[in-house]
Design a protein around this motif. Structure first.
Motif, short mmCIF file in Angstrom:
data_model
loop_
_atom_site.label_atom_id
_atom_site.label_comp_id
_atom_site.label_asym_id
_atom_site.label_seq_id
_atom_site.Cartn_x
_atom_site.Cartn_y
_atom_site.Cartn_z
N PRO A 1 0.84 -1.20 0.00
CA PRO A 1 0.00 0.00 0.00
C PRO A 1 0.87 1.25 0.00
CG PRO A 1 0.15 -0.89 2.21
CD PRO A 1 0.88 -1.86 1.32
N TYR A 2 0.26 2.39 -0.33
CA TYR A 2 1.03 3.64 -0.32
C TYR A 2 1.38 4.05 1.10
CZ TYR A 2 -2.65 6.77 1.42
OH TYR A 2 -3.57 7.40 2.21
N GLY A 3 0.60 3.60 2.08
CA GLY A 3 0.88 3.93 3.48
C GLY A 3 0.18 2.94 4.40
N ARG A 4 0.72 2.76 5.58
CA ARG A 4 0.05 1.91 6.58
C ARG A 4 0.64 2.21 7.95
NH1 ARG A 4 1.99 -2.79 8.60
NH2 ARG A 4 -0.06 -3.78 8.50
N GLN A 5 -0.10 1.81 8.97
CA GLN A 5 0.36 2.02 10.34
C GLN A 5 1.52 1.09 10.68
OE1 GLN A 5 -2.49 0.62 9.47
NE2 GLN A 5 -2.84 -1.24 10.66
N SER A 6 2.33 1.48 11.66
CA SER A 6 3.40 0.64 12.20
C SER A 6 3.13 0.50 13.70
CB SER A 6 4.77 1.27 11.95
OG SER A 6 5.06 1.33 10.57
N VAL A 7 2.57 -0.64 14.08
CA VAL A 7 2.17 -0.90 15.46
C VAL A 7 3.00 -2.05 16.00
CG1 VAL A 7 0.26 -1.68 16.92
CG2 VAL A 7 -0.17 -0.06 15.08
N ASP A 8 3.62 -1.88 17.17
CA ASP A 8 4.44 -2.93 17.76
C ASP A 8 3.88 -3.37 19.11
OD1 ASP A 8 5.19 -0.96 19.59
OD2 ASP A 8 7.19 -0.68 18.77
N GLU A 9 4.59 -4.25 19.78
CA GLU A 9 4.10 -4.81 21.04
C GLU A 9 3.98 -3.75 22.14
OE1 GLU A 9 2.80 -7.74 21.64
OE2 GLU A 9 3.07 -8.22 19.53
N ALA A 10 4.82 -2.74 22.10
CA ALA A 10 4.70 -1.67 23.10
C ALA A 10 3.37 -0.93 22.93
CB ALA A 10 5.87 -0.70 22.97
N ASP A 11 2.95 -0.73 21.68
CA ASP A 11 1.67 -0.09 21.43
C ASP A 11 0.52 -0.96 21.94
OD1 ASP A 11 2.91 2.04 20.03
OD2 ASP A 11 2.93 0.87 18.19
N VAL A 12 0.61 -2.26 21.64
CA VAL A 12 -0.44 -3.19 22.09
C VAL A 12 -0.51 -3.19 23.61
CG1 VAL A 12 -1.15 -5.61 22.13
CG2 VAL A 12 -0.23 -4.62 20.02
N ALA A 13 0.65 -3.24 24.26
CA ALA A 13 0.68 -3.28 25.72
C ALA A 13 0.08 -2.00 26.31
CB ALA A 13 2.12 -3.46 26.20
N ALA A 14 0.33 -0.86 25.68
CA ALA A 14 -0.21 0.41 26.19
C ALA A 14 -1.73 0.40 26.15
CB ALA A 14 0.34 1.57 25.37
N VAL A 15 -2.30 -0.14 25.07
CA VAL A 15 -3.76 -0.19 24.96
C VAL A 15 -4.33 -1.20 25.94
CG1 VAL A 15 -5.68 -0.70 23.41
CG2 VAL A 15 -3.72 0.60 22.58
N VAL A 16 -3.68 -2.34 26.08
CA VAL A 16 -4.15 -3.37 27.03
C VAL A 16 -4.13 -2.83 28.45
CG1 VAL A 16 -3.61 -5.62 28.05
CG2 VAL A 16 -3.54 -5.32 25.57
N GLU A 17 -3.07 -2.12 28.80
CA GLU A 17 -2.99 -1.52 30.14
C GLU A 17 -4.16 -0.56 30.37
OE1 GLU A 17 0.09 1.15 32.91
OE2 GLU A 17 0.63 0.59 30.85
N CYS A 18 -4.49 0.21 29.34
CA CYS A 18 -5.62 1.14 29.46
C CYS A 18 -6.93 0.38 29.60
CB CYS A 18 -5.66 2.07 28.25
SG CYS A 18 -6.91 3.36 28.36
N LEU A 19 -7.09 -0.72 28.87
CA LEU A 19 -8.31 -1.52 28.97
C LEU A 19 -8.52 -2.07 30.37
CD1 LEU A 19 -8.18 -3.53 25.62
CD2 LEU A 19 -10.06 -2.06 26.37
N ARG A 20 -7.43 -2.30 31.08
CA ARG A 20 -7.51 -2.86 32.44
C ARG A 20 -7.61 -1.78 33.52
NH1 ARG A 20 -2.91 -7.34 30.96
NH2 ARG A 20 -4.35 -8.98 30.26
N ALA A 21 -7.56 -0.52 33.09
CA ALA A 21 -7.65 0.59 34.04
C ALA A 21 -9.11 0.97 34.26
CB ALA A 21 -6.86 1.78 33.50
N ASP A 22 -9.33 1.97 35.08
CA ASP A 22 -10.70 2.34 35.45
C ASP A 22 -11.43 3.13 34.37
OD1 ASP A 22 -10.40 1.17 37.93
OD2 ASP A 22 -9.68 3.02 38.87
#
Length: 423
Positions: free
Chosen positions: A17-38
């Motif tokens: 594609p002409y462009g796409r996101q670059s998401v790594d495990e640190a990004d995934v962990a940040a979102v998971v941590e937020c999901l487990r927060a209040d």
């Protein structure tokens, strides 16, 4: 662990594609941590992301919102654009740069671009502003666009704006992390300083960093930032000094004006904070890919046939959200003929899995804006031959080589077809 696209390349046959996101495990962990927060929304991650944006851009205030389009809309409202007003933006941009004026009840007008850069032509902008002022409707806002990741000529735009008292709302959707030098030698980042009253960023997946969807308004004006914060949440505030019923109770709030539901979630901001930590690395990689393309375009078979957009001498760091190449017109060739060749090149690249794009259709061509681009020769010339090649942080060196090789094959086929027709 999820594979790193730079160390674990996609199969050679995979579409690029002409462009796409670059998401790594640190990004995934940040979102998971937020999901487990209040809090999933209207929580602490929003303010933390806004603080990180201030650090990244050099602006004093940042307000995160639902999209780059929402950012442009709220910045227009906060700078006073209202029904009956006019604004001026670039003829080459995404439609949101014009729509933000229309959302406020105003009328967008357009300035031409320099076809070599795709950036707003300050001389054309000046002519448009003077024409509108002479007709009794001086523009309320100017919306220059940092096209493809290269900052616009903000000193030039600001000088035009000051003649008529217009606000400058910089569309920085492509340029977070980019930098330029002022005439006095001062270095400025996109969003930093007072040349723009507000700068609007986008965090769509193909942008410099992503929150999935999202945007932000950054500014040095505290009052403007507060206005945007209020507008993003229905026009509601809890400012005790402004409440008409200050003794109603601790739960009390008031809607002082008509606002919008343009909030962004904590989940998005958690991802955004993690992404911002990689902004420098992302831009370094984008510039490395761009340099490979530029080097290739300096030799056969591209020289004299394709050219990249020109980089202004004032640009210190290019954001390279896009890498645009333009077909060079042949002697005596019409714009229509160039456009036909561009379509052939576009379709040939897609057949081979190189999913180039065209950025952008001139906004005055859109039926909503009249469908007529005849008054903008720079935009017409730019649009006739432009193609955006793949560029994103996860694009590997082998994939860059593949794009160059496929582009060369397509140009050779085009030349062979022309030769056959001429016999």
């Amino acid at each position: 662990m999820r594979p790193d696209p730079q160390t674990s390349p996609r199969p050679e046959s995979s579409p690029l594609p002409y462009g796409r996101q670059s998401v790594d495990e640190a990004d995934v962990a940040a979102v998971v941590e937020c999901l487990r927060a209040d809090r999933l929304t209207q929580g602490p991650q929003v303010e933390r992301f806004e603080a990180a944006l201030c650090e990244a851009s050099g602006a004093k205030h940042a307000v995160a919102v639902a999209s780059g389009t929402a950012a442009l809309h709220l910045a227009s409202l906060a700078t006073g654009v209202k029904p009956g007003d006019v604004g001026v933006t670039s003829a080459i941009t995404f439609v949101a740069s014009a729509n933000c004026i229309a959302y406020c009840g105003g009328t967008p007008h357009f300035a031409d671009v320099d076809p070599r850069t795709g950036l707003i032509d300050v001389a054309s902008l000046s002519e448009a502003v003077d024409r509108l002022a002479a007709s009794g409707t001086p523009p309320k806002a100017l919306v220059p666009v940092d096209f493809a990741g290269q900052p616009a000529d903000l000193p030039g735009v600001r000088a035009v704006a000051e003649r008529v008292g217009a606000a400058v709302i910089a569309d920085g959707a492509h340029s977070l992390g980019a930098a330029y030098r002022l005439p006095d030698g001062t270095l400025r980042r996109a969003g930093e300083g007072a040349l723009a009253d507000a700068t609007c960023f986008s965090f769509h997946p193909v942008k410099p960093v992503t929150t999935g969807e999202g945007g932000a308004v950054v500014t040095n004006d505290e009052g403007l930032a507060e206005a945007v914060r209020e507008l993003r949440t229905h026009g509601i505030h809890r400012d005790a000094a402004r409440l008409t019923r200050p003794d109603e109770g601790p739960w009390y709030y008031e809607q002082a004006g008509l606002g919008y539901h343009y909030r962004v979630t904590d989940l998005q901001c958690a991802l955004g904070r993690s992404q911002l930590r990689k902004l420098d690395a992302f831009l370094t990689r984008r510039n490395a890919v761009a340099e490979q393309y530029r080097t290739a375009l300096e030799g056969a078979p591209f020289l004299g046939r394709l050219e990249p957009l020109t980089v202004r001498t004032e640009t210190v760091r290019h954001g390279y959200h896009l890498f645009v190449v333009r077909l060079i017109p042949r002697d005596g060739e019409t714009e229509e003929a160039v456009a036909d060749r561009r379509r052939g090149l576009f379709e040939a690249l897609h057949r081979r899995g190189v999913l180039v794009q065209v950025h952008y259709i001139p906004v005055p061509m859109q039926p909503f804006y009249g469908g007529d681009v005849s008054a903008f020769p720079g935009a017409r010339a730019y649009y006739a031959g432009c193609v955006s090649l793949p560029i994103f942080p996860g694009l590997g060196d082998g994939e860059v080589r593949r794009v160059i090789d496929v582009l060369s094959e397509c140009l050779d086929e085009d030349a062979a077809a022309d030769s056959a027709e001429s016999r």
